[in-house]
Design a protein around this motif. Structure first.
Motif, PDB file in Angstrom:
ATOM      1  N   GLU A  20     -10.127  -5.805   4.010  1.00  0.00           N
ATOM      2  CA  GLU A  20      -9.906  -4.408   4.378  1.00  0.00           C
ATOM      3  C   GLU A  20     -10.677  -3.442   3.495  1.00  0.00           C
ATOM      4  O   GLU A  20     -10.825  -2.283   3.834  1.00  0.00           O
ATOM      5  CB  GLU A  20      -8.418  -4.091   4.326  1.00  0.00           C
ATOM      6  CG  GLU A  20      -7.628  -4.935   5.319  1.00  0.00           C
ATOM      7  CD  GLU A  20      -6.156  -4.584   5.334  1.00  0.00           C
ATOM      8  OE1 GLU A  20      -5.749  -3.595   4.690  1.00  0.00           O
ATOM      9  OE2 GLU A  20      -5.413  -5.314   6.001  1.00  0.00           O
ATOM     10  N   ARG A  79       0.840  -1.186   0.000  1.00  0.00           N
ATOM     11  CA  ARG A  79       0.000   0.000   0.000  1.00  0.00           C
ATOM     12  C   ARG A  79       0.879   1.242   0.000  1.00  0.00           C
ATOM     13  O   ARG A  79       1.802   1.359   0.820  1.00  0.00           O
ATOM     14  CB  ARG A  79      -0.902  -0.026   1.234  1.00  0.00           C
ATOM     15  CG  ARG A  79      -2.128   0.793   1.084  1.00  0.00           C
ATOM     16  CD  ARG A  79      -3.184   0.548   2.117  1.00  0.00           C
ATOM     17  NE  ARG A  79      -2.689   0.163   3.416  1.00  0.00           N
ATOM     18  CZ  ARG A  79      -3.421  -0.478   4.310  1.00  0.00           C
ATOM     19  NH1 ARG A  79      -4.643  -0.810   4.054  1.00  0.00           N
ATOM     20  NH2 ARG A  79      -2.917  -0.785   5.488  1.00  0.00           N
ATOM     21  N   VAL A  81      -9.293  -6.028  -1.179  1.00  0.00           N
ATOM     22  CA  VAL A  81      -8.042  -5.848  -0.441  1.00  0.00           C
ATOM     23  C   VAL A  81      -8.173  -6.650   0.844  1.00  0.00           C
ATOM     24  O   VAL A  81      -9.131  -6.476   1.600  1.00  0.00           O
ATOM     25  CB  VAL A  81      -7.785  -4.361  -0.122  1.00  0.00           C
ATOM     26  CG1 VAL A  81      -6.464  -4.195   0.617  1.00  0.00           C
ATOM     27  CG2 VAL A  81      -7.820  -3.533  -1.397  1.00  0.00           C
ATOM     28  N   VAL A 136      -0.296  -6.044   1.614  1.00  0.00           N
ATOM     29  CA  VAL A 136      -1.667  -6.549   1.600  1.00  0.00           C
ATOM     30  C   VAL A 136      -1.798  -7.580   0.482  1.00  0.00           C
ATOM     31  O   VAL A 136      -0.908  -7.713  -0.356  1.00  0.00           O
ATOM     32  CB  VAL A 136      -2.700  -5.415   1.382  1.00  0.00           C
ATOM     33  CG1 VAL A 136      -2.707  -4.435   2.531  1.00  0.00           C
ATOM     34  CG2 VAL A 136      -2.456  -4.703   0.065  1.00  0.00           C
ATOM     35  N   GLU A 160      -6.037  -8.891   4.202  1.00  0.00           N
ATOM     36  CA  GLU A 160      -4.857  -9.099   5.045  1.00  0.00           C
ATOM     37  C   GLU A 160      -3.937 -10.083   4.312  1.00  0.00           C
ATOM     38  O   GLU A 160      -4.404 -11.063   3.740  1.00  0.00           O
ATOM     39  CB  GLU A 160      -5.339  -9.673   6.369  1.00  0.00           C
ATOM     40  CG  GLU A 160      -4.315 -10.179   7.294  1.00  0.00           C
ATOM     41  CD  GLU A 160      -4.952 -10.806   8.527  1.00  0.00           C
ATOM     42  OE1 GLU A 160      -4.270 -10.792   9.559  1.00  0.00           O
ATOM     43  OE2 GLU A 160      -6.070 -11.321   8.471  1.00  0.00           O
ATOM     44  N   ARG A 219       2.431  -0.813   3.986  1.00  0.00           N
ATOM     45  CA  ARG A 219       2.003  -2.112   4.514  1.00  0.00           C
ATOM     46  C   ARG A 219       1.690  -3.079   3.389  1.00  0.00           C
ATOM     47  O   ARG A 219       1.084  -2.721   2.392  1.00  0.00           O
ATOM     48  CB  ARG A 219       0.753  -1.916   5.371  1.00  0.00           C
ATOM     49  CG  ARG A 219       0.307  -3.161   6.081  1.00  0.00           C
ATOM     50  CD  ARG A 219      -0.719  -2.800   7.163  1.00  0.00           C
ATOM     51  NE  ARG A 219      -1.348  -4.004   7.614  1.00  0.00           N
ATOM     52  CZ  ARG A 219      -2.527  -4.444   7.173  1.00  0.00           C
ATOM     53  NH1 ARG A 219      -3.205  -3.749   6.300  1.00  0.00           N
ATOM     54  NH2 ARG A 219      -3.030  -5.564   7.635  1.00  0.00           N
TER      55      ARG A 219
END
Length: 91
Positions: free
Chosen positions: A56, A12, A83, A19, A85, A17
């Protein structure tokens, strides 16, 4: 006929982060809005349950925006992307 989405790892831009991106529509059968809503509803019902991958968000990608497609004419509409985890180290 079942839909077989493709899952990719991504980073991201906003926070770096990692994903997972679950892409629909890059296969022979395009996912319908009902297919996507069913998937999103299912993931929402499972939200917060320990040990399950969490969703997410959802967005729609324009053709070829994420996955290059040699036959772009095959995908005349935007494709849904969920999206999720990212679980690493699991094989």
């Amino acid at each position: 006929m079942p839909i077989y989405p493709t899952v990719y790892s991504a980073k991201r831009k906003s926070d770096g982060r990692k994903v997972a991106l679950k892409l629909f529509g890059y296969t022979k059968r395009l996912a319908t809005p009902e297919d996507i809503q069913h998937e999103v509803d299912l993931m929402a019902a499972l939200k917060g349950i320990e040990g399950l991958i969490q969703t997410e968000g959802v967005f729609w990608d324009t053709v070829g925006g994420i996955v290059p497609d040699a036959d772009a004419k095959r995908h005349p509409v935007a494709c849904p992307v969920i999206v999720m985890e990212l679980l690493e180290g699991v094989s």
